[in-house]
Design a protein around this motif. Structure first.
Motif, mmCIF file in Angstrom:
data_model
loop_
_atom_site.group_PDB
_atom_site.id
_atom_site.type_symbol
_atom_site.label_atom_id
_atom_site.label_comp_id
_atom_site.label_asym_id
_atom_site.label_seq_id
_atom_site.Cartn_x
_atom_site.Cartn_y
_atom_site.Cartn_z
ATOM 1 N N GLN A 122 28.592 48.536 70.688
ATOM 2 C CA GLN A 122 27.947 48.386 69.384
ATOM 3 C C GLN A 122 28.695 49.186 68.315
ATOM 4 N N ALA A 123 29.078 50.410 68.658
ATOM 5 C CA ALA A 123 29.813 51.248 67.710
ATOM 6 C C ALA A 123 31.120 50.573 67.304
ATOM 7 N N ARG A 124 31.807 49.979 68.262
ATOM 8 C CA ARG A 124 33.075 49.299 67.964
ATOM 9 C C ARG A 124 32.848 48.131 67.008
ATOM 10 N N VAL A 125 31.779 47.365 67.226
ATOM 11 C CA VAL A 125 31.477 46.223 66.366
ATOM 12 C C VAL A 125 31.191 46.681 64.936
ATOM 13 N N ILE A 126 30.411 47.735 64.784
ATOM 14 C CA ILE A 126 30.059 48.221 63.447
ATOM 15 C C ILE A 126 31.292 48.724 62.717
ATOM 16 N N VAL A 127 32.101 49.498 63.409
ATOM 17 C CA VAL A 127 33.324 50.023 62.797
ATOM 18 C C VAL A 127 34.235 48.883 62.352
ATOM 19 N N ASP A 128 34.425 47.892 63.215
ATOM 20 C CA ASP A 128 35.301 46.768 62.876
ATOM 21 C C ASP A 128 34.758 45.983 61.679
ATOM 22 N N ALA A 129 33.441 45.756 61.655
ATOM 23 C CA ALA A 129 32.842 44.977 60.565
ATOM 24 C C ALA A 129 33.004 45.696 59.233
ATOM 25 N N VAL A 130 32.761 46.987 59.214
ATOM 26 C CA VAL A 130 32.878 47.746 57.966
ATOM 27 C C VAL A 130 34.337 47.853 57.527
ATOM 28 N N ASP A 131 35.241 48.072 58.469
ATOM 29 C CA ASP A 131 36.662 48.168 58.122
ATOM 30 C C ASP A 131 37.228 46.836 57.652
ATOM 31 N N ASP A 132 36.602 45.729 58.046
ATOM 32 C CA ASP A 132 37.080 44.402 57.644
ATOM 33 C C ASP A 132 36.555 43.959 56.289
ATOM 34 N N LEU A 133 35.720 44.770 55.650
ATOM 35 C CA LEU A 133 35.238 44.414 54.318
ATOM 36 C C LEU A 133 36.412 44.300 53.346
ATOM 37 N N PRO A 134 36.330 43.409 52.366
ATOM 38 C CA PRO A 134 37.431 43.266 51.400
ATOM 39 C C PRO A 134 37.704 44.573 50.670
ATOM 40 N N ASP A 135 38.948 44.785 50.300
ATOM 41 C CA ASP A 135 39.326 46.010 49.598
ATOM 42 C C ASP A 135 38.669 46.120 48.229
ATOM 43 N N ALA A 136 38.305 44.976 47.651
ATOM 44 C CA ALA A 136 37.817 44.978 46.266
ATOM 45 C C ALA A 136 36.324 45.266 46.133
ATOM 46 N N VAL A 137 35.604 45.538 47.229
ATOM 47 C CA VAL A 137 34.166 45.762 47.111
ATOM 48 C C VAL A 137 33.878 47.094 46.426
ATOM 49 N N ALA A 175 26.547 38.908 45.598
ATOM 50 C CA ALA A 175 27.473 38.483 44.535
ATOM 51 C C ALA A 175 28.916 38.694 44.968
ATOM 52 N N ALA A 176 29.189 39.835 45.579
ATOM 53 C CA ALA A 176 30.543 40.112 46.059
ATOM 54 C C ALA A 176 30.922 39.159 47.182
ATOM 55 N N ALA A 177 29.930 38.805 48.021
ATOM 56 C CA ALA A 177 30.196 37.870 49.110
ATOM 57 C C ALA A 177 30.590 36.501 48.571
ATOM 58 N N ASP A 178 29.888 36.046 47.510
ATOM 59 C CA ASP A 178 30.228 34.764 46.901
ATOM 60 C C ASP A 178 31.643 34.796 46.337
ATOM 61 N N ALA A 179 31.989 35.897 45.658
ATOM 62 C CA ALA A 179 33.318 36.011 45.066
ATOM 63 C C ALA A 179 34.395 36.039 46.148
ATOM 64 N N GLU A 180 34.139 36.751 47.241
ATOM 65 C CA GLU A 180 35.113 36.832 48.328
ATOM 66 C C GLU A 180 35.271 35.487 49.016
ATOM 67 N N GLU A 181 34.147 34.783 49.244
ATOM 68 C CA GLU A 181 34.244 33.468 49.872
ATOM 69 C C GLU A 181 35.006 32.508 48.969
ATOM 70 N N ALA A 182 34.751 32.593 47.667
ATOM 71 C CA ALA A 182 35.478 31.733 46.728
ATOM 72 C C ALA A 182 36.968 32.026 46.775
ATOM 73 N N ARG A 183 37.334 33.312 46.797
ATOM 74 C CA ARG A 183 38.752 33.689 46.859
ATOM 75 C C ARG A 183 39.397 33.180 48.144
#
Length: 420
Positions: A122-137, A175-183
């Motif tokens: 679980q810890a590995r999944v959380i770390v990976d998900a957060v680290d994979d967030l776009p740089d522009a958030v 809102a950020a998710a919509d912008a990232e998906e659009a990009r």
């Protein structure tokens, strides 16, 4: 077995030796006297302890790397030495080392593992998900995403948590998710268009062989049409003395190939066949905001997603039905084919425009698409020769691309400039 502790042992070393000896002493302990409640309590407690031990092991591993443990043996790295000394696979050892390093930047996750509230996976999944967030958030988003996933970890295992992690940005910052998906979609669509290709070779024996690469949405359009043609032939029944056993399956390669032949012969002059009473057209579902210039992606009834700019562009095309939603996904308007430019209107526009109306483009009328000019269809504009113009597909995409702005020159030609 009794643990042998040395006077100058570090607390962690002394604990590890004591635990190793104490656990060994329990290996022969019979368990038949444990009640149901005892076994339940032991399983839950040992599972929490295993997470706590993993947290301690990874902290020690980081310290071992800092002091160069094992390097005196000629090992290429501390992790490789540990892998060899403990007969842990190198892949697993390095996975653990990467998580140990990542946890140094994720204090809340490390704390959850150390207290036994989290499992290592679980810890590995959380770390990976957060680290994979776009740089522009925004700066607050990673912390909010971490807290969201930690809360969900109390109810979900690592597999379900990974699914939540892929969409965590939608949960904490829509809102950020919509912008990232659009990009992302715009990038994928541009790459797909750039990679489009078609090759066909006649083998000299009456058969052509070919292959093509096209964007997914076009593949979905083609397959939807072909499936409708296959379904129509299945309803009509095969001609000739063909038994049920000999007849190919409805979606066999042969039937789809026959449908493709029918598509080539009839596409330009015959309407698309119907499947379930609806013409084999692709339906694009979008919010009113998207149609009016927003960034939120649109959905295809084939299951795919396309960018807002592409949705606005194909809303001008016949054979593609736009469904506009407002409020809580309530349909405001479902486009009908009579809203699109008719064949007669296209001919008139071709005579008037002579081809693509973008400045410097010489695409002939046959290679253009009709565009709703001045007032778009989504803003209440009508479909007419006067309020339309012809654009070739590349310039039609560009006029709907939010990264460009356009204007008319003195000759009525469209000129584009990149927004800054």
């Amino acid at each position: 077995m009794t643990a042998i502790a040395h006077f100058d042992d570090h607390d962690v070393v002394a604990f590890a030796r004591w635990l190793e000896a104490d656990l060994a002493s329990l290996s022969e302990r019979p368990l038949w006297s444990m009640s149901t409640q005892d076994t339940e309590a032991a399983l839950l407690s040992l599972t929490r302890v295993r997470g706590q031990l993993d947290a301690l092991l990874m902290r020690v591993l980081r310290q071992a790397e800092a002091v160069g443990a094992g390097m005196g043996t000629g090992a290429t790295s501390t992790t490789n030495w540990w892998s060899h000394a403990t007969r842990t696979t190198r892949a697993e050892a390095h996975r653990t080392a990467r998580l140990a390093k990542a946890l140094e930047d994720h204090d809340e996750v490390a704390h959850g593992l150390a207290t036994g509230d989290l499992r290592s996976d679980q810890a590995r999944v959380i770390v990976d998900a957060v680290d994979d967030l776009p740089d522009a958030v925004e700066e607050w988003v990673p912390a909010a995403a971490t807290r969201f996933l930690l809360d969900k970890a109390a109810e979900h295992d690592a597999k379900d948590l990974r699914t939540l992690g892929r969409r965590v940005l939608e949960a904490v910052d829509p809102a950020a998710a919509d912008a990232e998906e659009a990009r992302r979609l715009e990038g994928e669509e541009a790459d797909a268009v750039a990679a489009a290709s078609f090759t066909m070779v006649d083998d000299g024996h009456g058969t052509c062989h070919g292959r093509f690469t096209i964007p997914s949405r076009y593949g979905a359009m083609l397959m939807k049409d072909l499936k409708a043609r296959v379904a129509r032939e299945c309803r009509k029944g095969a001609t000739g003395a063909v038994t049920d056993e000999e007849r190919p399956a409805p979606l066999s390669r042969h039937r789809v190939g026959r449908a493709f032949m029918d598509y080539i012969e009839t596409r330009s002059s015959a309407p698309a066949p119907k499947a379930g009473g609806v013409a084999a057209t692709v339906v694009v579902t979008m919010d009113l905001e998207t149609l009016l210039g927003g960034i939120k992606a649109a959905s295809l009834d084939t299951g795919g997603r396309i960018s807002a700019g592409e949705a606005r562009r194909i809303a001008c095309r016949a054979g593609i039905i736009p469904v506009v939603l407002g409020g809580p996904s309530v349909p405001l308007d479902v486009g009908r084919k009579r809203r699109f430019h008719t064949e007669a209107q296209r001919i008139a526009m071709g005579v008037r425009d002579g081809g693509c109306t973008a400045a410097g483009c010489d695409a002939p009328p046959a290679m253009t698409e009709a565009h709703h000019d001045e007032v778009s269809w989504g803003e209440g504009g009508g479909t007419s020769v006067e309020k339309g113009r012809l654009l070739c597909p590349p310039h039609h995409r560009r006029i709907h691309d939010p990264t460009f702005q356009h204007s008319l020159d003195k000759h009525g030609k469209v000129r584009f400039t990149r927004r800054t």
